[in-house]
Design an enzyme around this catalytic site. Structure first.
Site, PDB file in Angstrom:
ATOM      1  N   GLU A   1      -3.285 -14.614   0.086  1.00 18.29           N
ATOM      2  CA  GLU A   1      -3.718 -13.775   1.202  1.00 18.29           C
ATOM      3  C   GLU A   1      -5.220 -13.901   1.432  1.00 18.29           C
ATOM      4  O   GLU A   1      -5.687 -13.987   2.557  1.00 18.29           O
ATOM      5  CB  GLU A   1      -3.329 -12.315   0.918  1.00 18.29           C
TER       6      GLU A   1
ATOM      7  N   SER B   1       0.830  -1.202   0.000  1.00 19.71           N
ATOM      8  CA  SER B   1       0.000   0.000   0.000  1.00 19.71           C
ATOM      9  C   SER B   1       0.865   1.252   0.000  1.00 19.71           C
ATOM     10  O   SER B   1       1.969   1.269   0.549  1.00 19.71           O
ATOM     11  CB  SER B   1      -0.894   0.016   1.244  1.00 19.71           C
TER      12      SER B   1
ATOM     13  N   SER C   1       2.251  -3.932   7.993  1.00 20.78           N
ATOM     14  CA  SER C   1       2.083  -4.557   9.312  1.00 20.78           C
ATOM     15  C   SER C   1       3.428  -4.980   9.894  1.00 20.78           C
ATOM     16  O   SER C   1       4.197  -5.679   9.237  1.00 20.78           O
ATOM     17  CB  SER C   1       1.180  -5.791   9.207  1.00 20.78           C
TER      18      SER C   1
ATOM     19  N   ASN D   1     -13.605  -5.434   1.429  1.00 18.37           N
ATOM     20  CA  ASN D   1     -14.738  -6.285   1.038  1.00 18.37           C
ATOM     21  C   ASN D   1     -15.540  -5.672  -0.111  1.00 18.37           C
ATOM     22  O   ASN D   1     -16.154  -6.408  -0.893  1.00 18.37           O
ATOM     23  CB  ASN D   1     -15.621  -6.568   2.260  1.00 18.37           C
ATOM     24  N   GLU D   2     -15.513  -4.331  -0.218  1.00 18.24           N
ATOM     25  CA  GLU D   2     -16.203  -3.722  -1.365  1.00 18.24           C
ATOM     26  C   GLU D   2     -15.533  -4.199  -2.663  1.00 18.24           C
ATOM     27  O   GLU D   2     -16.208  -4.571  -3.630  1.00 18.24           O
ATOM     28  CB  GLU D   2     -16.145  -2.179  -1.288  1.00 18.24           C
TER      29      GLU D   2
END
Ligand SMILES: Cc1cc2nc3c(=O)[nH]c(=O)nc-3n(C[C@H](O)[C@H](O)[C@H](O)COP(=O)(O)OP(=O)(O)OC[C@H]3O[C@@H](n4cnc5c(N)ncnc54)[C@H](O)[C@@H]3O)c2cc1C
Length: 400
Positions: free
Chosen positions: A243, A128, A160, A384-385
């Site tokens: 993932e 990201s 992360s 989730n979108e």
């Protein structure tokens, strides 16, 4: 559940259960998102590696046991049922490892997989960017040609545990003139290399579970490119499949949590529905938005966890028969992430105000922490979108 078929893996399952019984530390485990907790979890990974249990599905040459997918699922069942520690190596062993097994060179596999299996090198995912999350192909970080390798520059974010990890893998734009999904290269770099600055970001719970990574002409040798330069998108999609798909969130995680939830419900309400000594079950707080009772919500979570388990075993059987996992991975991702939120919300409602007092949330503990992390499930690994769009377009064939 005795009526469900127990997957193969009888002897391995028994060995894993016994080993975990003897080794999982009693008492509370530190958070993986602090420097000390991170090292505590690294030590745990090393203990597992010494027993050749850290990466059982990998080939023996790299520290594994060549276990089948069904054996690995059995391992995961046991792991979560034993409340064993969070896998601090997860980005490496579940994402980069399978990517190297599929797309890396034999030199890369021999050099990188054994230290990954032993947690001597713990990996962060650097995908990201401030202006590229869902639209990952919009990344701007660059890889420029240099003598014998590449120079990386740009900013990565939401990585992360990058504040404590050793190395990272990410996508970089290596050809600014190419179309957005082309001209991307998949590279690995050292988080302590000259030119790298890592700045921790506190998460909802206040701990520095994320980091920003600033890269200023960081040299990476050609040997640390995965696949061909310019082919990064295709390889990244294979990592993303791992993932969202089977490896990052195995059903054992949810079946174990659902069992704990059922235990919590029994302690707080009891099977007969009589009010217990703790929590808010049976009261308005324990009612779901649709007015369902606590018992219904516990049962729903329990059934959904079993359904996810059966679905995963069906997928594993298909893969074992030579099938592939494509866009269906998005179905699983939406399902487990929503299940995880509902399951933890139910636990907090059962506990009532006690949920907010560490140590008072019962013998299993950490329901509140689990809830806060569950809230991230619909966001990471592709929101989730976005997954719903994948399902609509690629599985249901709806118009774009
Ligand atoms: C706990 C956690 C751990 C993470 N770990 C890592 C990590 O290790 N490495 C890493 O690289 N990243 C990591 N991420 C980042 C994660 O991958 C991104 O947050 C995610 O991809 C979404 O990107 P974004 O935050 O930029 O949101 P955006 O892409 O800006 O999206 C914002 C909102 O708009 C919606 N949206 C965007 N585009 C569309 C569209 N086309 N159609 C419909 N809705 C849309 C999204 O669904 C979302 O609700 C992590 C995130 C979390 C929460």
């Amino acid at each position: 559940m005795s009526e469900e078929p127990e997957p193969a893996a009888g002897t391995l399952r028994a060995e894993v259960r016994e080993w975990l019984r003897a080794h999982v530390p009693a008492g509370p485990q530190p958070s993986v998102d602090t420097a000390e907790g991170f090292e505590w979890h690294r030590a745990w990974e090393r203990e597992m590696a010494a027993a050749r249990l850290s990466v059982i599905s990998w080939p023996a040459d790299y520290g594994g046991r060549g276990a089948t997918l069904l054996e690995w699922l059995a391992f995961e069942d046991e792991y979560y049922a034993a409340s064993a520690p969070v896998r601090v190596s997860q980005n490496g062993i579940f994402l980069l490892g399978p990517t190297l097994l599929g797309h890396g060179t034999s030199e890369q596999r021999a050099r990188l997989l054994p230290p990954m299996a032993r947690a001597d090198e713990i990996w962060a995912q650097a995908w990201s960017e401030p202006d590229a999350g869902s639209d990952l192909a919009a990344i701007r970080s660059r890889a420029e040609r240099a003598d014998g390798g590449w120079l990386l520059s740009g900013t990565k974010t939401w990585s992360s545990r990058a504040a404590f990890a050793d190395r990272a893998f990410g996508l970089f734009r290596s050809d600014a003139r190419a179309e957005k999904h082309r001209g991307l290269t998949y590279l690995m770099f050292d988080l302590r290399a000259p030119g790298v600055t890592v700045r921790p970001i506190a998460q909802l719970d206040g701990e520095p579970g994320f980091a920003e990574i600033f890269l200023d002409e960081v040299f990476v040798p050609d040997a640390d490119v995965i696949g061909e330069p310019g082919d990064g998108w295709r390889i990244a999609m294979s990592t993303a499949g791992h993932e969202r798909g089977l490896s990052l969130r195995s059903p054992g995680r949810f079946t174990a949590a659902a069992e704990r939830l059922a235990g919590l419900w029994r302690r707080t309400t009891g099977p007969a529905g009589s009010p217990g000594t703790a929590g808010a079950a049976g009261t308005a707080e324990a009612m779901g938005a649709a007015g369902s009772t606590a018992a219904d919500r516990v049962a729903d979570a329990w059934i959904a966890a079993r359904a996810y388990r059966l679905h995963t075993y069906a997928t594993a059987a298909r893969l074992a028969a030579g099938g592939t996992l494509g866009a269906e991975a998005s179905l699983g991702k939406v399902f487990w992430s929503e299940l995880d939120v509902a399951l933890h919300e139910t636990a907090l409602d059962l506990l009532g105000p006690q949920a907010e007092i560490p140590g008072l949330d019962g013998p299993d503990g950490r329901w509140l922490d689990g809830y806060l992390f569950a809230l991230a499930g619909p966001i990471y690994a592709g929101t989730n979108e976005i997954q719903r769009t994948v399902i609509a377009e690629r599985l249901l064939g709806l118009p774009r």
